[in-house]
Design an enzyme around this catalytic site. Sequence first.
Site, PDB file in Angstrom:
ATOM      1  N   LYS A  38      24.256 -66.333 -64.144  1.00  0.00           N
ATOM      2  CA  LYS A  38      25.448 -66.865 -63.493  1.00  0.00           C
ATOM      3  C   LYS A  38      25.344 -68.393 -63.377  1.00  0.00           C
ATOM      4  O   LYS A  38      26.306 -69.119 -63.645  1.00  0.00           O
ATOM      5  CB  LYS A  38      25.557 -66.237 -62.092  1.00  0.00           C
ATOM      6  CG  LYS A  38      26.884 -66.436 -61.425  1.00  0.00           C
ATOM      7  CD  LYS A  38      26.921 -65.558 -60.191  1.00  0.00           C
ATOM      8  CE  LYS A  38      28.231 -65.632 -59.488  1.00  0.00           C
ATOM      9  NZ  LYS A  38      28.196 -64.900 -58.222  1.00  0.00           N
ATOM     10  N   LEU A 158      39.425 -67.467 -46.245  1.00  0.00           N
ATOM     11  CA  LEU A 158      39.963 -67.697 -47.587  1.00  0.00           C
ATOM     12  C   LEU A 158      40.504 -66.406 -48.169  1.00  0.00           C
ATOM     13  O   LEU A 158      39.819 -65.390 -48.162  1.00  0.00           O
ATOM     14  CB  LEU A 158      38.850 -68.233 -48.503  1.00  0.00           C
ATOM     15  CG  LEU A 158      38.049 -69.421 -47.973  1.00  0.00           C
ATOM     16  CD1 LEU A 158      36.910 -69.757 -48.925  1.00  0.00           C
ATOM     17  CD2 LEU A 158      38.954 -70.629 -47.775  1.00  0.00           C
ATOM     18  N   GLU A 160      41.527 -64.256 -51.429  1.00  0.00           N
ATOM     19  CA  GLU A 160      41.216 -64.256 -52.860  1.00  0.00           C
ATOM     20  C   GLU A 160      42.444 -64.686 -53.635  1.00  0.00           C
ATOM     21  O   GLU A 160      43.568 -64.281 -53.313  1.00  0.00           O
ATOM     22  CB  GLU A 160      40.833 -62.851 -53.307  1.00  0.00           C
ATOM     23  CG  GLU A 160      39.358 -62.603 -53.150  1.00  0.00           C
ATOM     24  CD  GLU A 160      38.947 -61.279 -53.752  1.00  0.00           C
ATOM     25  OE1 GLU A 160      38.415 -60.476 -52.994  1.00  0.00           O
ATOM     26  OE2 GLU A 160      39.176 -61.075 -54.952  1.00  0.00           O
ATOM     27  N   ASN A 213      40.856 -60.838 -38.963  1.00  0.00           N
ATOM     28  CA  ASN A 213      41.074 -59.875 -40.051  1.00  0.00           C
ATOM     29  C   ASN A 213      41.537 -58.514 -39.528  1.00  0.00           C
ATOM     30  O   ASN A 213      42.372 -57.856 -40.151  1.00  0.00           O
ATOM     31  CB  ASN A 213      39.802 -59.722 -40.895  1.00  0.00           C
ATOM     32  CG  ASN A 213      39.786 -60.727 -42.039  1.00  0.00           C
ATOM     33  OD1 ASN A 213      40.717 -61.511 -42.194  1.00  0.00           O
ATOM     34  ND2 ASN A 213      38.730 -60.720 -42.823  1.00  0.00           N
ATOM     35  N   PHE A 254      52.710 -61.143 -43.629  1.00  0.00           N
ATOM     36  CA  PHE A 254      51.976 -59.879 -43.497  1.00  0.00           C
ATOM     37  C   PHE A 254      52.837 -58.769 -42.913  1.00  0.00           C
ATOM     38  O   PHE A 254      52.382 -57.982 -42.094  1.00  0.00           O
ATOM     39  CB  PHE A 254      50.706 -60.091 -42.643  1.00  0.00           C
ATOM     40  CG  PHE A 254      49.486 -60.233 -43.511  1.00  0.00           C
ATOM     41  CD1 PHE A 254      49.333 -61.359 -44.295  1.00  0.00           C
ATOM     42  CD2 PHE A 254      48.525 -59.238 -43.585  1.00  0.00           C
ATOM     43  CE1 PHE A 254      48.247 -61.498 -45.128  1.00  0.00           C
ATOM     44  CE2 PHE A 254      47.436 -59.358 -44.414  1.00  0.00           C
ATOM     45  CZ  PHE A 254      47.293 -60.494 -45.184  1.00  0.00           C
ATOM     46  N   GLY A 258      53.356 -51.294 -47.908  1.00  0.00           N
ATOM     47  CA  GLY A 258      52.775 -51.056 -49.229  1.00  0.00           C
ATOM     48  C   GLY A 258      52.054 -49.728 -49.253  1.00  0.00           C
ATOM     49  O   GLY A 258      52.217 -48.911 -48.337  1.00  0.00           O
ATOM     50  N   CYS A 265      37.651 -57.571 -47.981  1.00  0.00           N
ATOM     51  CA  CYS A 265      37.447 -58.021 -46.593  1.00  0.00           C
ATOM     52  C   CYS A 265      38.000 -57.077 -45.533  1.00  0.00           C
ATOM     53  O   CYS A 265      37.267 -56.647 -44.650  1.00  0.00           O
ATOM     54  CB  CYS A 265      38.079 -59.398 -46.401  1.00  0.00           C
ATOM     55  SG  CYS A 265      37.278 -60.664 -47.378  1.00  0.00           S
ATOM     56  N   LYS A 330      45.581 -56.424 -54.815  1.00  0.00           N
ATOM     57  CA  LYS A 330      46.800 -57.208 -54.583  1.00  0.00           C
ATOM     58  C   LYS A 330      47.076 -57.977 -55.867  1.00  0.00           C
ATOM     59  O   LYS A 330      46.227 -58.000 -56.773  1.00  0.00           O
ATOM     60  CB  LYS A 330      46.647 -58.155 -53.393  1.00  0.00           C
ATOM     61  CG  LYS A 330      45.610 -59.260 -53.594  1.00  0.00           C
ATOM     62  CD  LYS A 330      45.635 -60.246 -52.429  1.00  0.00           C
ATOM     63  CE  LYS A 330      44.684 -61.401 -52.675  1.00  0.00           C
ATOM     64  NZ  LYS A 330      44.685 -62.382 -51.604  1.00  0.00           N
ATOM     65  N   ARG A 337      38.053 -53.974 -55.834  1.00  0.00           N
ATOM     66  CA  ARG A 337      37.294 -53.434 -54.705  1.00  0.00           C
ATOM     67  C   ARG A 337      38.218 -52.879 -53.625  1.00  0.00           C
ATOM     68  O   ARG A 337      39.132 -53.556 -53.181  1.00  0.00           O
ATOM     69  CB  ARG A 337      36.390 -54.516 -54.106  1.00  0.00           C
ATOM     70  CG  ARG A 337      35.142 -54.734 -54.927  1.00  0.00           C
ATOM     71  CD  ARG A 337      34.310 -55.832 -54.342  1.00  0.00           C
ATOM     72  NE  ARG A 337      34.963 -57.140 -54.517  1.00  0.00           N
ATOM     73  CZ  ARG A 337      34.459 -58.270 -54.026  1.00  0.00           C
ATOM     74  NH1 ARG A 337      33.366 -58.245 -53.295  1.00  0.00           N
ATOM     75  NH2 ARG A 337      35.072 -59.407 -54.241  1.00  0.00           N
TER      76      ARG A 337
HETATM   77  C1  UDX Z   1      41.816 -61.401 -46.388  1.00  0.00           C
HETATM   78  C2  UDX Z   1      42.335 -62.404 -45.324  1.00  0.00           C
HETATM   79  O1  UDX Z   1      43.725 -62.668 -45.535  1.00  0.00           O
HETATM   80  C3  UDX Z   1      41.533 -63.693 -45.376  1.00  0.00           C
HETATM   81  O2  UDX Z   1      41.955 -64.590 -44.356  1.00  0.00           O
HETATM   82  C4  UDX Z   1      40.071 -63.283 -45.167  1.00  0.00           C
HETATM   83  O3  UDX Z   1      39.215 -64.325 -44.950  1.00  0.00           O
HETATM   84  C5  UDX Z   1      39.623 -62.378 -46.295  1.00  0.00           C
HETATM   85  O4  UDX Z   1      40.434 -61.188 -46.225  1.00  0.00           O
HETATM   86  P1  UDX Z   1      42.133 -61.018 -49.015  1.00  0.00           P
HETATM   87  O5  UDX Z   1      41.115 -59.931 -48.926  1.00  0.00           O
HETATM   88  O6  UDX Z   1      42.045 -61.973 -50.148  1.00  0.00           O
HETATM   89  O7  UDX Z   1      42.113 -61.929 -47.676  1.00  0.00           O
HETATM   90  O8  UDX Z   1      43.550 -60.261 -49.064  1.00  0.00           O
HETATM   91  P2  UDX Z   1      44.964 -60.419 -48.332  1.00  0.00           P
HETATM   92  O9  UDX Z   1      45.832 -61.353 -49.069  1.00  0.00           O
HETATM   93  O10 UDX Z   1      44.765 -60.666 -46.887  1.00  0.00           O
HETATM   94  O11 UDX Z   1      45.533 -58.916 -48.543  1.00  0.00           O
HETATM   95  C6  UDX Z   1      44.826 -57.779 -48.000  1.00  0.00           C
HETATM   96  C7  UDX Z   1      45.540 -56.480 -48.346  1.00  0.00           C
HETATM   97  O12 UDX Z   1      46.757 -56.364 -47.618  1.00  0.00           O
HETATM   98  C8  UDX Z   1      45.921 -56.333 -49.818  1.00  0.00           C
HETATM   99  O13 UDX Z   1      45.667 -55.003 -50.247  1.00  0.00           O
HETATM  100  C9  UDX Z   1      47.406 -56.666 -49.829  1.00  0.00           C
HETATM  101  O14 UDX Z   1      48.098 -56.119 -50.901  1.00  0.00           O
HETATM  102  C10 UDX Z   1      47.846 -56.075 -48.497  1.00  0.00           C
HETATM  103  N1  UDX Z   1      49.073 -56.681 -47.947  1.00  0.00           N
HETATM  104  C11 UDX Z   1      49.099 -57.998 -47.605  1.00  0.00           C
HETATM  105  C12 UDX Z   1      50.194 -55.885 -47.755  1.00  0.00           C
HETATM  106  O15 UDX Z   1      50.200 -54.677 -48.042  1.00  0.00           O
HETATM  107  N2  UDX Z   1      51.332 -56.456 -47.235  1.00  0.00           N
HETATM  108  C13 UDX Z   1      51.382 -57.775 -46.870  1.00  0.00           C
HETATM  109  O16 UDX Z   1      52.444 -58.203 -46.355  1.00  0.00           O
HETATM  110  C14 UDX Z   1      50.239 -58.569 -47.071  1.00  0.00           C
END
Ligand code: UDX
Length: 451
Positions: A38, A158, A160, A213, A254, A258, A265, A330, A337
Site C-alpha cells: 500500500k 468524515l 465516505e 453517529n 438525513f 431507504g 460507521c 450509498k 461494507r
Molecule cells: C457516517 C457519518 O455521516 C460520518 O459523519 C461519520 O464520521 C462516518 O459515518 P458514512 O458512513 O460515510 O458517514 O455514510 P453516510 O453518508 O452517513 O450514510 C450512512 C447510511 O445512511 C448509508 O447507508 C446511506 O445510504 C443512508 N442514508 C443517509 C439514508 O438512507 N438516508 C439519508 O437521508 C442519508
Amino acid sequence: MFDRRIAVVGTGYVGLTTGACLASLGHRVVCADVDEKKVERLRSGEIGIQEEGLAELVSEGVAAGRLSFVVSAAAALVELEREGAPVEVMFLCVPTPMGVGGIADLAAVEAVIEEVRDALPAGVVVVNKSTVPVGTTDRTAELLERDDVVVVSNPEFLREGSAVQDFLNPDRIVVGSSSQDAAERVAALYARLGAPMVLTDAASSEMIKYAANCFLAMKLSYVNAIAELCERLDADVVDVTEGIGYDKRIGQAFLSPGPGWGGSCLPKDTHALLQVADSADFEFRLLRATIDTNTRQYQRMVDKIRTAVTGRRKGSLTHKRLALFGLTFKAGTDDLRDSPALGVAALLKQAGANLVGYDPGISRAASAIDHTLLTVLDDPYLAATDAEAIVILTEWPEFRALDWPRLASVINTPLVIDTRNLLDPDVPRRAKFAWIGVGRRATDTGGGASP
Ligand code: UDX
C-alpha cells in the site's frame, strides 16, 4: 517552513484524508502504514480509494515536500527526526473493527503503542482519531506508560466519498484531553479552517462521536418508520419530511427513507455504544430500537418486493429473476461494507429469487461480492433482461438517466421498486413501467405501495 511536524499512522480513508488535508494546511506530514504494498502504491500516486479530491491533494502534498509515506509508525518518527526536528503530534488512524459482542477491537491501536512507546520524543501529543469506546484515550495513555506524552481524543466526522470536503469545511472540531495545553496544540492545527472548537475531556470527546453517529442512525430509523406508517395511512413521506425538515430544530438532512442504513460507521458505532451502555449497566432502549428498526427494514423491503412481483403478500419468489440496481451502501462509493443492498439481497436469495446486480461503482471483474448470492453485470440493460422487476437499492444519480423504453423492451415485467424514492415516477411510467416507492401515497404508486 512548515507549521507543525506530524506523523499519521494508518492510511485508510480517515488517515489518508487527515494526512493529505493537514499537509495542504501547511504542516509537514509523514503517513505510515504496516502494509508495504500500500505504501509503495501511495508513493507512486495510486490512492486506491474512491474519495473526491484526495488524489489531487496527495500529489500536491508530495510535490511540495510536505507529504510522504513510510512503512511502520516507528519509521515515520525516524523520517521526521532525520530532517532535523522531531515529531510534535502523532495521529492514530488505525482501524477499530467490530469485535466480539459489538465492542471495538483495539488490537491495531495497541500494536502501534507497543511500537512507538520508547521512540516517542518527550512532549509529543498522541491524537486518537479512530472511533473508540469511551475511556480508550485514557486507557491508551496507561498502555503507553509515558508521563511526558499526552494522549488526546480528536474524533473525525468524515463521510465516505466527501471526506476531503468534510475535513476542510468542518461543522466543528472536537478535542478531548485533561491537558488544556495539549488540547489547544491539537486545536491549533485546524485554526485556519475557522470552525467552532469544542474543547472537553477525553471521555466526552469520545462520547460526542458515538452520540453524533447514533443520532444520525436514529433519525434514519425514525424516518423509515414514518415512511411505513405513511404507506399504511395513505400519506406521502416526501411531503412529510419536507414539512418537518423546515423546522430548524429538525433540519432537512438525513431524512430520506431507504432500504435501511449501513456502511462502515453507523452499524459499527450503534452496536459499540449499545455495548458500552450495557457494560455501564444502562439499558439503552432507544438505541436498541434504532438498530432493530433497521434490521426489520431489510425484511420490509423484501415483503414490498414480494407483494409487487407476485401480487400477493405471501407469494413465492422462487426462481423469480430480479435485477438489483445499486449494491454499495450509498452512492458515490465502491464500499460494500454493511451495505443494506446486500442485506436485502441475502433475504431475497433466501426467499428463492435469482439475483442479478448492477452498480456504477462496482465492476464485475473487481467485485468482491459472493457470486453464489448474485451475478454482477457491468451493463444495466443486460442485468434487466428477462427480469420480473428492477429494484433500486442505492441512490446513484446515474439511475435517473437510464433509458426506460430500452429497459421496457428487455425486461419480462415492466416493474420498478425504488427503495430510495430516487426516480421521478413519471419517467419510468411513460415507458409503461409500474413504479413503487417507499412511504408514498397509493395513488402516486399505482396503488401497489403497501406490502
Ligand atoms: C457516517 C457519518 O455521516 C460520518 O459523519 C461519520 O464520521 C462516518 O459515518 P458514512 O458512513 O460515510 O458517514 O455514510 P453516510 O453518508 O452517513 O450514510 C450512512 C447510511 O445512511 C448509508 O447507508 C446511506 O445510504 C443512508 N442514508 C443517509 C439514508 O438512507 N438516508 C439519508 O437521508 C442519508
